[in-house]
Every structure is written in C-alpha cells, then in structure tokens.
Design a protein around this motif. Sequence first.
Motif, PDB file in Angstrom:
ATOM      1  N   GLN A  37     -10.113   6.215  -3.617  1.00 34.76           N
ATOM      2  CA  GLN A  37     -10.127   7.631  -3.262  1.00 34.76           C
ATOM      3  C   GLN A  37     -11.066   7.929  -2.152  1.00 34.76           C
ATOM      4  O   GLN A  37     -12.172   7.565  -2.382  1.00 34.76           O
ATOM      5  N   PHE A  95      -7.042   1.210  -6.112  1.00 32.62           N
ATOM      6  CA  PHE A  95      -7.044   2.396  -5.555  1.00 32.62           C
ATOM      7  C   PHE A  95      -8.128   2.549  -4.836  1.00 32.62           C
ATOM      8  O   PHE A  95      -9.355   1.896  -4.553  1.00 32.62           O
ATOM      9  N   SER A 149      -3.080   3.689  -2.762  1.00 35.55           N
ATOM     10  CA  SER A 149      -2.984   2.788  -3.937  1.00 35.55           C
ATOM     11  C   SER A 149      -2.197   1.738  -3.372  1.00 35.55           C
ATOM     12  O   SER A 149      -1.709   1.499  -2.404  1.00 35.55           O
ATOM     13  N   CYS A 150      -2.301   0.367  -4.006  1.00 41.81           N
ATOM     14  CA  CYS A 150      -1.997  -0.923  -3.704  1.00 41.81           C
ATOM     15  C   CYS A 150      -1.526  -1.591  -5.112  1.00 41.81           C
ATOM     16  O   CYS A 150      -2.144  -1.596  -6.022  1.00 41.81           O
ATOM     17  N   GLY A 181       0.221   6.096   0.016  1.00 42.48           N
ATOM     18  CA  GLY A 181      -0.687   7.161  -0.055  1.00 42.48           C
ATOM     19  C   GLY A 181      -1.478   7.430   1.191  1.00 42.48           C
ATOM     20  O   GLY A 181      -1.963   8.421   1.106  1.00 42.48           O
ATOM     21  N   LEU A 194      -3.224  -3.320  -9.933  1.00 41.04           N
ATOM     22  CA  LEU A 194      -3.429  -2.054  -8.824  1.00 41.04           C
ATOM     23  C   LEU A 194      -4.831  -1.961  -8.349  1.00 41.04           C
ATOM     24  O   LEU A 194      -5.870  -2.062  -9.161  1.00 41.04           O
ATOM     25  N   ARG A 208      -9.804  -0.053  -9.860  1.00 37.13           N
ATOM     26  CA  ARG A 208      -8.685  -0.988 -10.275  1.00 37.13           C
ATOM     27  C   ARG A 208      -8.134  -0.673 -11.645  1.00 37.13           C
ATOM     28  O   ARG A 208      -8.809  -0.218 -12.608  1.00 37.13           O
ATOM     29  N   CYS A 212      -4.814  -3.236   2.214  1.00 39.47           N
ATOM     30  CA  CYS A 212      -5.191  -3.844   0.951  1.00 39.47           C
ATOM     31  C   CYS A 212      -5.314  -5.259   0.878  1.00 39.47           C
ATOM     32  O   CYS A 212      -4.517  -5.915   1.645  1.00 39.47           O
ATOM     33  N   GLU A 241       0.765  -1.238  -0.008  1.00 41.99           N
ATOM     34  CA  GLU A 241      -0.128   0.075   0.242  1.00 41.99           C
ATOM     35  C   GLU A 241       0.860   1.290  -0.049  1.00 41.99           C
ATOM     36  O   GLU A 241       2.056   1.273   0.706  1.00 41.99           O
ATOM     37  N   ARG A 261      -6.029   9.384  -1.511  1.00 41.68           N
ATOM     38  CA  ARG A 261      -5.933   8.446  -2.472  1.00 41.68           C
ATOM     39  C   ARG A 261      -5.026   7.351  -1.834  1.00 41.68           C
ATOM     40  O   ARG A 261      -3.676   7.756  -2.043  1.00 41.68           O
TER      41      ARG A 261
END
Length: 121
Positions: A82, A80, A21-22, A8, A78, A72, A96, A6, A19
């Motif tokens: 938000q 995400f 991310s992973c 962000g 990936l 995704r 994640c 992960e 946001r």
Amino acid sequence: QAHLAESGGGLVQPGGSLRLSCVGSELPLGPHYSMGWYRQSAGKEREFVASSTHGGSKKYARAVKGRFTISRDTARNLVFLQMNNLQFEDTAVYYCTAGWTTSDVYDPSFWGQGIQVTVSS
C-alpha cells in the motif's frame, strides 16, 4: 515453475495512493519464506523498498517509511504494498520478490517481471 506476478501499478498524481499486489506460485522455498518489494527508477540501481517475513516482521527503506505498508496473505501466497502520499521520486518499476530472511537480512531469490508506477501531475 516458480512465478511471481505483480498487479496494481499505473499512473497517479502526487499525493495519491496505489496498492500493488503480487501472487507467488510454485516457489521452492518451503512454507515460511519472506516476500518483499524492490524498485528501479530510470538511470538508477535497483533498491530495496520493503520486506515481510512469514511471521510478520517488516522492514522498510527510509525513503518510504511512514508512507508505504507491506502486508501478506500467507495462506494464498500474496503480498501487497500500500503506497500512500506518492511523490515524483516514487516513479519506478516495482518488483515483487520472494526469498529468505537470515539474521534480519532479506535476501530475495525470485523476482517478478516488474510493474510500472508513475507519479505525475
């Protein structure tokens, strides 16, 4: 070795956005797995936040619906999250996950190490 990483997280004021991310690697789940997010606040049990199937079917916890959006990039493994209009109660470690969705129920099999999100003024 299966791995979810992960990024962000951080500190944000109430009403702000972040946001997450992973990226997943070497996940032994085949090509059509689901991904999602869980969170755990201090003194509370880990709870579901959001999930997305490979085909794009999404689910959200009631507490975040309308404020959080999961997305995704399946080609790059990936996912995400938000997060908008963040509130104090969104403060938690966010995890994640990757797994399967069966009969509309998401069952994560792999977990990232988690990333801190702190909402504070």
